[in-house]
Scaffold this motif. Sequence first.
Motif, PDB file in Angstrom:
ATOM      1  N   LEU A  87      31.260  69.435  44.443  1.00 43.56           N
ATOM      2  CA  LEU A  87      31.240  70.621  43.583  1.00 43.56           C
ATOM      3  C   LEU A  87      32.642  71.162  43.334  1.00 43.56           C
ATOM      4  N   ALA A  88      33.463  71.196  44.390  1.00 42.14           N
ATOM      5  CA  ALA A  88      34.822  71.711  44.244  1.00 42.14           C
ATOM      6  C   ALA A  88      35.659  70.809  43.343  1.00 42.14           C
ATOM      7  N   VAL A  89      35.563  69.497  43.541  1.00 44.21           N
ATOM      8  CA  VAL A  89      36.328  68.559  42.713  1.00 44.21           C
ATOM      9  C   VAL A  89      35.907  68.677  41.256  1.00 44.21           C
ATOM     10  N   GLU A  90      34.608  68.733  40.999  1.00 42.02           N
ATOM     11  CA  GLU A  90      34.144  68.851  39.614  1.00 42.02           C
ATOM     12  C   GLU A  90      34.660  70.133  38.964  1.00 42.02           C
ATOM     13  N   ARG A  91      34.678  71.222  39.714  1.00 45.62           N
ATOM     14  CA  ARG A  91      35.174  72.490  39.176  1.00 45.62           C
ATOM     15  C   ARG A  91      36.678  72.412  38.895  1.00 45.62           C
ATOM     16  N   LEU A  92      37.429  71.811  39.816  1.00 42.29           N
ATOM     17  CA  LEU A  92      38.873  71.722  39.631  1.00 42.29           C
ATOM     18  C   LEU A  92      39.231  70.790  38.476  1.00 42.29           C
ATOM     19  N   VAL A  93      38.499  69.697  38.337  1.00 43.37           N
ATOM     20  CA  VAL A  93      38.726  68.786  37.208  1.00 43.37           C
ATOM     21  C   VAL A  93      38.478  69.524  35.896  1.00 43.37           C
ATOM     22  N   GLU A  94      37.401  70.308  35.856  1.00 42.50           N
ATOM     23  CA  GLU A  94      37.101  71.091  34.659  1.00 42.50           C
ATOM     24  C   GLU A  94      38.218  72.080  34.344  1.00 42.50           C
ATOM     25  N   LEU A  95      38.710  72.770  35.360  1.00 42.39           N
ATOM     26  CA  LEU A  95      39.770  73.750  35.143  1.00 42.39           C
ATOM     27  C   LEU A  95      41.080  73.078  34.748  1.00 42.39           C
ATOM     28  N   ILE A 127      41.882  58.196  43.533  1.00 42.90           N
ATOM     29  CA  ILE A 127      42.799  57.167  44.025  1.00 42.90           C
ATOM     30  C   ILE A 127      43.730  57.787  45.066  1.00 42.90           C
ATOM     31  N   GLY A 128      44.541  56.968  45.697  1.00 41.72           N
ATOM     32  CA  GLY A 128      45.437  57.460  46.732  1.00 41.72           C
ATOM     33  C   GLY A 128      46.371  58.548  46.239  1.00 41.72           C
ATOM     34  N   GLN A 129      46.803  58.442  44.982  1.00 40.05           N
ATOM     35  CA  GLN A 129      47.719  59.429  44.398  1.00 40.05           C
ATOM     36  C   GLN A 129      46.973  60.474  43.558  1.00 40.05           C
ATOM     37  N   SER A 130      45.697  60.672  43.863  1.00 38.34           N
ATOM     38  CA  SER A 130      44.879  61.605  43.088  1.00 38.34           C
ATOM     39  C   SER A 130      45.486  63.001  43.054  1.00 38.34           C
ATOM     40  N   LYS A 131      45.520  63.572  41.844  1.00 39.83           N
ATOM     41  CA  LYS A 131      46.005  64.944  41.659  1.00 39.83           C
ATOM     42  C   LYS A 131      44.879  65.830  41.130  1.00 39.83           C
ATOM     43  N   ARG A 132      43.629  65.402  41.364  1.00 36.01           N
ATOM     44  CA  ARG A 132      42.484  66.163  40.851  1.00 36.01           C
ATOM     45  C   ARG A 132      42.261  67.460  41.607  1.00 36.01           C
ATOM     46  N   PHE A 133      42.804  67.571  42.822  1.00 29.71           N
ATOM     47  CA  PHE A 133      42.463  68.688  43.698  1.00 29.71           C
ATOM     48  C   PHE A 133      43.481  69.822  43.621  1.00 29.71           C
ATOM     49  N   PHE A 134      44.234  69.885  42.524  1.00 25.92           N
ATOM     50  CA  PHE A 134      45.170  70.997  42.318  1.00 25.92           C
ATOM     51  C   PHE A 134      44.539  72.039  41.397  1.00 25.92           C
ATOM     52  N   LEU A 135      44.859  73.291  41.651  1.00 24.77           N
ATOM     53  CA  LEU A 135      44.514  74.346  40.699  1.00 24.77           C
ATOM     54  C   LEU A 135      45.802  75.095  40.366  1.00 24.77           C
ATOM     55  N   LEU A 136      46.398  74.721  39.235  1.00 21.12           N
ATOM     56  CA  LEU A 136      47.643  75.339  38.793  1.00 21.12           C
ATOM     57  C   LEU A 136      47.401  76.787  38.394  1.00 21.12           C
ATOM     58  N   SER A 137      48.414  77.614  38.553  1.00 21.55           N
ATOM     59  CA  SER A 137      48.274  79.024  38.189  1.00 21.55           C
ATOM     60  C   SER A 137      47.918  79.184  36.712  1.00 21.55           C
ATOM     61  N   LYS A 194      41.309  70.537  32.971  1.00 22.01           N
ATOM     62  CA  LYS A 194      41.163  70.089  31.589  1.00 22.01           C
ATOM     63  C   LYS A 194      41.123  71.255  30.607  1.00 22.01           C
ATOM     64  N   PHE A 195      40.340  72.288  30.938  1.00 23.12           N
ATOM     65  CA  PHE A 195      40.116  73.372  29.986  1.00 23.12           C
ATOM     66  C   PHE A 195      40.791  74.679  30.366  1.00 23.12           C
ATOM     67  N   GLY A 196      41.170  74.832  31.647  1.00 26.69           N
ATOM     68  CA  GLY A 196      41.767  76.076  32.092  1.00 26.69           C
ATOM     69  C   GLY A 196      40.756  77.196  32.230  1.00 26.69           C
ATOM     70  N   ARG A 197      41.237  78.393  32.488  1.00 23.56           N
ATOM     71  CA  ARG A 197      40.350  79.527  32.702  1.00 23.56           C
ATOM     72  C   ARG A 197      39.708  80.025  31.420  1.00 23.56           C
ATOM     73  N   ASN A 198      40.097  79.452  30.270  1.00 26.61           N
ATOM     74  CA  ASN A 198      39.509  79.857  29.003  1.00 26.61           C
ATOM     75  C   ASN A 198      38.151  79.216  28.750  1.00 26.61           C
ATOM     76  N   GLN A 199      37.741  78.325  29.644  1.00 28.04           N
ATOM     77  CA  GLN A 199      36.434  77.689  29.504  1.00 28.04           C
ATOM     78  C   GLN A 199      35.356  78.762  29.609  1.00 28.04           C
ATOM     79  N   THR A 200      34.569  78.950  28.546  1.00 27.14           N
ATOM     80  CA  THR A 200      33.635  80.079  28.511  1.00 27.14           C
ATOM     81  C   THR A 200      32.190  79.688  28.773  1.00 27.14           C
TER      82      THR A 200
END
Length: 381
Positions: free
Chosen positions: A88-96, A171-181, A98-104
């Motif tokens: 659930l957390a990964v799916e949410r972070l991937v969504e953010l 993958i080993g270098q996955s960056k999916r788990f970041f939430l940029l400001s 891609k779309f950022g906090r503007n996803q309505t």
Amino acid sequence: MIIFIIGSLILTIIYVSHQGIIATEIFTVGSSTNCLINSKHTDQNCHWYFLNYTPSAWESSWTDNIEKLQNIVCETLANIDNLNKSVLAVERLVELQKFGRNQTESNKQSSDIFLSRMFYQQKYINPITNKSSKGVIVSQLIEPLIGLLRDPLSMCNRVNTLPASVYDGAIGQSKRFFLLSVAAPFYIHSSTPSPNNNVPMMITSNKRNTNLLPWMYERSKLNTLDTETDMRRGQNILIDLGSSYFGNWNGDTTANAGRWFYEHYKRFGIKFDRIIAYEHQALNTKTAWEYPWTNLKAIAKPYDHVVIKLDIDTPQIEGPLINEVLNDSTIHSLIDELFFEHHITVKEMVPSWGIQPGSLKDSYILFTKLRQLGIRMHSWP
């Protein structure tokens, strides 16, 4: 849900939690530093200050038990509770991402309960009386410190019961788990009445980068910002310590840093005024690494937005550099977002890192302390 209507300079925000709508507020967006709308107190200025870092319950359960979990990280991540939270957390972070906090129209917003929060408060300063009063409090989401402090689906054996799609990019270098400001939702929690009752507060935005929220360039208590002239001079700075090549590392495009930062910030309309990249291989390491923070202090101001990535695969150099950030307020007050690969000994990472000083507990302590200083601290893969 957050709706931006930039053309008319009105920002309507509907704050939603897993329990429902928290509040609905309307803020004027502009370059002014005045706090109030339609107020005679036009000489009051707004400043934002970091309040505290609050980990999610999920993060706290890892932090509190990390010594026991040191040698069973993947086994623990595989239990049904952690597995479901990870997905659930990964799916949410991937969504953010891609779309950022503007996803309505997100159906993944309930997963925000697993994410941690950075809290900020607005303060009004009257330049005539020098008196200050507290204003609105907001929190902004950040990925939790759990597992190996990286994508929880990337380093352990895959679970056959999960759909293959959740492993896309794991993958080993996955960056999916970041939430940029620039992509992270923020929420209002409480506010102190303004000098004019029933007058809404103003959240100013960076004139050039509307997705760059004000506490990401004026949160420092060392900030002596007095005029909007200073705000307009603010820069967006990326310092990459251990840059290798812009688009790859030893030919591996999944391990690139420069291009990743450039593309992800650009996605949300953020342009870097300066990108400064260090790479030790072509330099004299004895002298080259004495200067990164000296250079930072020379070029950056508290009202700049500063992003730093530190990963040079040399713990004897990285350790002193990160300790300087931790212990020197003239350095950490300038940094808004920091990415660091902390090399320690944990069995899942031994094939990549070998045997290093320190344990996973040391990483948790370090990252928590840096977040408690107001830095959006992320674990670079």
